[in-house]
Design a protein around this motif. Structure first.
Motif, short mmCIF file in Angstrom:
data_model
loop_
_atom_site.label_atom_id
_atom_site.label_comp_id
_atom_site.label_asym_id
_atom_site.label_seq_id
_atom_site.Cartn_x
_atom_site.Cartn_y
_atom_site.Cartn_z
N ALA A 199 20.06 27.84 33.44
CA ALA A 199 18.86 28.16 32.95
C ALA A 199 18.97 29.05 31.83
CB ALA A 199 17.71 28.51 33.89
N PRO A 200 18.29 28.94 30.59
CA PRO A 200 18.30 29.75 29.61
C PRO A 200 18.51 31.25 30.09
CG PRO A 200 17.09 28.00 28.95
CD PRO A 200 17.22 27.75 30.32
N ARG A 201 17.30 31.47 30.87
CA ARG A 201 17.13 33.03 31.21
C ARG A 201 18.53 33.43 31.93
NH1 ARG A 201 12.79 35.88 29.93
NH2 ARG A 201 10.97 34.77 29.66
N GLU A 202 18.90 32.52 32.83
CA GLU A 202 20.21 33.12 33.58
C GLU A 202 21.27 33.14 32.47
OE1 GLU A 202 19.92 30.48 37.62
OE2 GLU A 202 20.61 29.21 35.82
N ALA A 203 21.60 32.47 31.33
CA ALA A 203 22.48 32.74 30.45
C ALA A 203 22.27 33.84 29.75
CB ALA A 203 22.42 31.28 29.48
N ALA A 204 21.06 34.14 29.29
CA ALA A 204 20.61 35.52 28.75
C ALA A 204 21.11 36.70 29.76
CB ALA A 204 19.22 35.52 28.38
N ARG A 262 20.68 19.95 26.87
CA ARG A 262 19.36 20.28 27.70
C ARG A 262 19.05 19.30 28.56
NH1 ARG A 262 15.46 23.93 24.31
NH2 ARG A 262 14.32 22.75 25.58
N THR A 263 18.90 19.55 30.08
CA THR A 263 18.34 18.54 31.09
C THR A 263 17.26 19.31 31.66
OG1 THR A 263 20.78 17.80 31.31
CG2 THR A 263 19.09 17.28 32.94
N THR A 301 13.99 21.28 39.84
CA THR A 301 13.29 21.91 40.65
C THR A 301 11.96 22.49 39.95
OG1 THR A 301 14.47 23.91 40.38
CG2 THR A 301 15.16 22.47 42.24
N ASP A 302 12.05 22.58 38.72
CA ASP A 302 10.87 23.15 37.90
C ASP A 302 10.73 22.68 36.78
OD1 ASP A 302 9.23 24.79 36.57
OD2 ASP A 302 10.20 26.58 36.87
N LEU A 303 9.92 22.02 36.46
CA LEU A 303 9.81 21.02 35.17
C LEU A 303 9.41 21.94 33.94
CD1 LEU A 303 7.99 17.97 36.53
CD2 LEU A 303 10.44 18.30 36.27
N ARG A 304 9.08 23.02 34.18
CA ARG A 304 8.81 23.81 33.01
C ARG A 304 10.10 24.64 32.40
NH1 ARG A 304 5.39 28.34 35.90
NH2 ARG A 304 7.04 27.72 37.37
N THR A 305 11.27 24.29 33.09
CA THR A 305 12.89 24.78 32.65
C THR A 305 13.46 23.71 32.36
OG1 THR A 305 13.67 25.10 34.59
CG2 THR A 305 12.19 26.99 33.61
N VAL A 306 14.55 24.33 31.74
CA VAL A 306 15.70 23.12 31.49
C VAL A 306 17.12 23.78 32.03
CG1 VAL A 306 14.68 22.10 29.29
CG2 VAL A 306 16.14 24.21 29.16
N GLN A 307 18.02 22.97 32.24
CA GLN A 307 19.30 23.40 32.50
C GLN A 307 20.25 23.21 31.39
OE1 GLN A 307 20.75 24.88 35.73
NE2 GLN A 307 18.76 25.12 35.51
N LEU A 308 20.93 24.15 30.93
CA LEU A 308 22.07 24.07 29.87
C LEU A 308 23.41 23.66 30.45
CD1 LEU A 308 20.94 27.11 27.96
CD2 LEU A 308 19.92 24.82 27.54
N THR A 309 23.88 22.85 29.82
CA THR A 309 25.26 22.57 29.98
C THR A 309 26.17 22.35 28.54
OG1 THR A 309 24.71 20.22 30.01
CG2 THR A 309 25.00 21.08 32.04
#
Length: 145
Positions: free
Chosen positions: A48-53, A78-79, A83-91
């Motif tokens: 997630a972007p926050r995890e990356a930060a 970005r996908t 589990t949380d439609l407010r966030t995205v997963q970055l790959t």
């Protein structure tokens, strides 16, 4: 001159010398911040972007700016989170992973050739310094918070 001053003066030129090896192989010139994000995504698979930060120890807005640029250039996908439609997963995209592998192959090859040309004592000193350099990096990151 003390160790901190001399080491500080060598870091930039060493980094630029390694970057020049990539340019010599006609690889695109990606900013180091983008390469660091790609490395984090490659290691984690997805973040997630926050995890990356948090992983990069930068502000979320910095990651947001990187993601915007890198998504537009096809380096990051970005996908929506399952589990949380407010966030995205970055790959990292397959193209980005290929670039990262090529960067590493070229840089590592250049470093290996150059290290092989050094005196054995210098190679040994560099090899023995690696744990101390890793410890220095950790201490500097801890100091930054």
């Amino acid at each position: 001159m003390d160790t901190a001053t001399e080491f500080g003066r060598l870091i930039g030129p060493l980094r630029r010398a390694v970057l020049r090896t990539r340019r010599a192989e006609a690889l695109p010139d990606l900013p180091e911040a983008q390469i660091e994000l790609l490395r984090a995504l490659s290691e984690a698979g997805a973040l997630a972007p926050r995890e990356a930060a948090a992983r990069l120890r930068v502000a979320p807005s910095t990651v947001s700016n990187l993601v915007r640029t890198m998504t537009a250039s096809g380096l990051i996908e970005r996908t929506p989170s399952s589990t949380d439609l407010r966030t995205v997963q970055l790959t990292a995209s397959p193209h980005a992973l290929d670039l990262l592998n090529r960067y590493d192959r070229v840089s590592t090859g250049a470093l290996r050739r150059t290290l092989a040309d050094l005196a054995p004592e210098s190679r040994q000193a560099l090899d023995q310094a690696l744990p101390a350099l890793a410890e220095l990096l950790t201490a500097l990151e801890d100091e930054r918070g």
